[in-house]
Scaffold this active site. Structure first.
Site, PDB file in Angstrom:
ATOM      1  N   LYS A  62       0.810  -1.225   0.000  1.00 23.73           N
ATOM      2  CA  LYS A  62       0.000   0.000   0.000  1.00 23.73           C
ATOM      3  C   LYS A  62       0.845   1.277   0.000  1.00 23.73           C
ATOM      4  O   LYS A  62       0.476   2.265  -0.627  1.00 23.73           O
ATOM      5  CB  LYS A  62      -0.955   0.005   1.204  1.00 23.73           C
TER       6      LYS A  62
ATOM      7  N   ASP B 142     -10.194   1.972   2.535  1.00 22.48           N
ATOM      8  CA  ASP B 142     -10.327   1.182   3.772  1.00 22.48           C
ATOM      9  C   ASP B 142     -11.165   1.907   4.832  1.00 22.48           C
ATOM     10  O   ASP B 142     -12.042   1.310   5.456  1.00 22.48           O
ATOM     11  CB  ASP B 142      -8.947   0.871   4.368  1.00 22.48           C
TER      12      ASP B 142
END
Ligand code: NDP
Length: 278
Positions: free
Chosen positions: A68, A105
């Site tokens: 990420k 997220d």
């Protein structure tokens, strides 16, 4: 016939990823023609693999552990929430050929809490355990819901304090170690440590969870995690894991790529029934 639009998730390890199934179900539900596959990509080959994917006509990527932060560096431009979280889980090819990076997220977690579990955040005392990448991704969207207080507790105290300092412009937030939690109470406790994955729990004092409070582990599995079991022992009716967050963050990525918001409940329900029948 036009080529089918290609999407994928990159990560390592990736073989147990539920993302291909989730996106296949979304595509069926919304009558979208696309493919979505999981590809093992290690950090050292990330740039090469992403460039090759988009050069071959790929439209969008999800990136998971440990990629990420690399995706954050790769994206040509980023959404505000991605800038804040300094990590990206969704890359989307734009009409001008550039790559937009986003982090879905945090909004996935907040949607799961609010819409699927009716756990309100406004005016609540919220504790987050852990100060890693996942915590960084959820702080902005949680603070946008205006909790009365947000505390980050972490084994490495400086990381919790540093994150709190970074996000203090968005609301009431502080960082501490686990040992200073004694005597305090919270309406919602979120476990964002990776301890659950190895069946461990951070050291938590008694009476930490308020009456009618809720527990939520960002991790998920076929069996209740150590933290979900801890929540049940505290007597809460709502001790949940992160399966809903996983599906909600995927739905947001699907929306970014396709402009259509799939229904998440049928997918969460199916995955939940499948794991219970194992
Ligand atoms: P990181 O590796 O970035 O951070 C891990 C955190 O856990 C750190 O704060 C670390 O503390 C803490 N920790 C690890 N082991 C222990 C332990 N034994 N006791 C106490 N604290 C511990 O991980 P991420 O932030 O990326 O992920 C955290 C969790 O969130 C994972 O379980 C992941 O699967 C889950 N997740 C779920 C998602 C979903 O969609 N449901 C999405 C993203 C993440 P320290 O700083 O002291 O090392």
């Amino acid at each position: 016939m036009p080529a089918i639009d290609r999407y994928a998730v990159f990560g390592s390890p990736i073989n147990h990823s539920k993302s291909p199934k989730i996106h296949r179900l979304f595509a069926e539900q919304t009558a979208q023609s696309l493919s979505y596959e999981a590809q093992e990509v290690k950090a050292e080959s990330f740039d090469e693999a992403v460039s090759a994917f988009f050069a071959a006509g790929g439209k969008g990527l999800n990136c998971t552990v440990p990629l990420k932060e690399l995706a954050y560096r790769f994206a040509s431009h980023k959404t505000e929430r991605a800038e804040r979280s300094k990590a990206i889980n969704t890359l989307a090819l734009q009409a001008d050929g550039t790559i937009l990076g986003d982090n879905t997220d945090g909004c996935g977690l907040v949607r799961d809490l609010l819409n699927n579990h009716r756990i309100m955040l406004a005016g609540k005392r919220i504790l987050i355990l852990g100060a890693g990448g996942a915590t960084r991704g959820i702080l902005g969207p949680i603070l946008e819901e205006a909790p009365s207080e947000l505390v980050i507790a972490n084994r490495t105290v400086e990381k919790a304090e540093g994150l709190a300092e970074e996000f203090e412009c968005l609301g009431s937030i502080s960082g501490c170690g686990f040992e200073t939690l004694s005597g305090r109470q919270f309406d919602l406790i979120l476990n964002a440590t990776s301890a659950s994955l190895s069946g461990e729990l951070p050291p938590l004092p008694e009476h930490l969870l308020a009456d009618e409070g809720s527990c939520y582990d960002l991790a998920y599995g076929n069996e209740p995690t150590a933290f979900v079991r801890w929540g049940i022992v505290q007597g809460t009716q709502k001790s949940l894991d992160g399966l809903g967050m996983l599906v909600e963050q995927a739905a947001e990525a699907f929306f970014i790529w396709r402009g259509i918001r799939p229904q998440t409940y049928p997918v969460i329900d199916l995955l939940d029934r499948e794991r219970k029948s194992r």
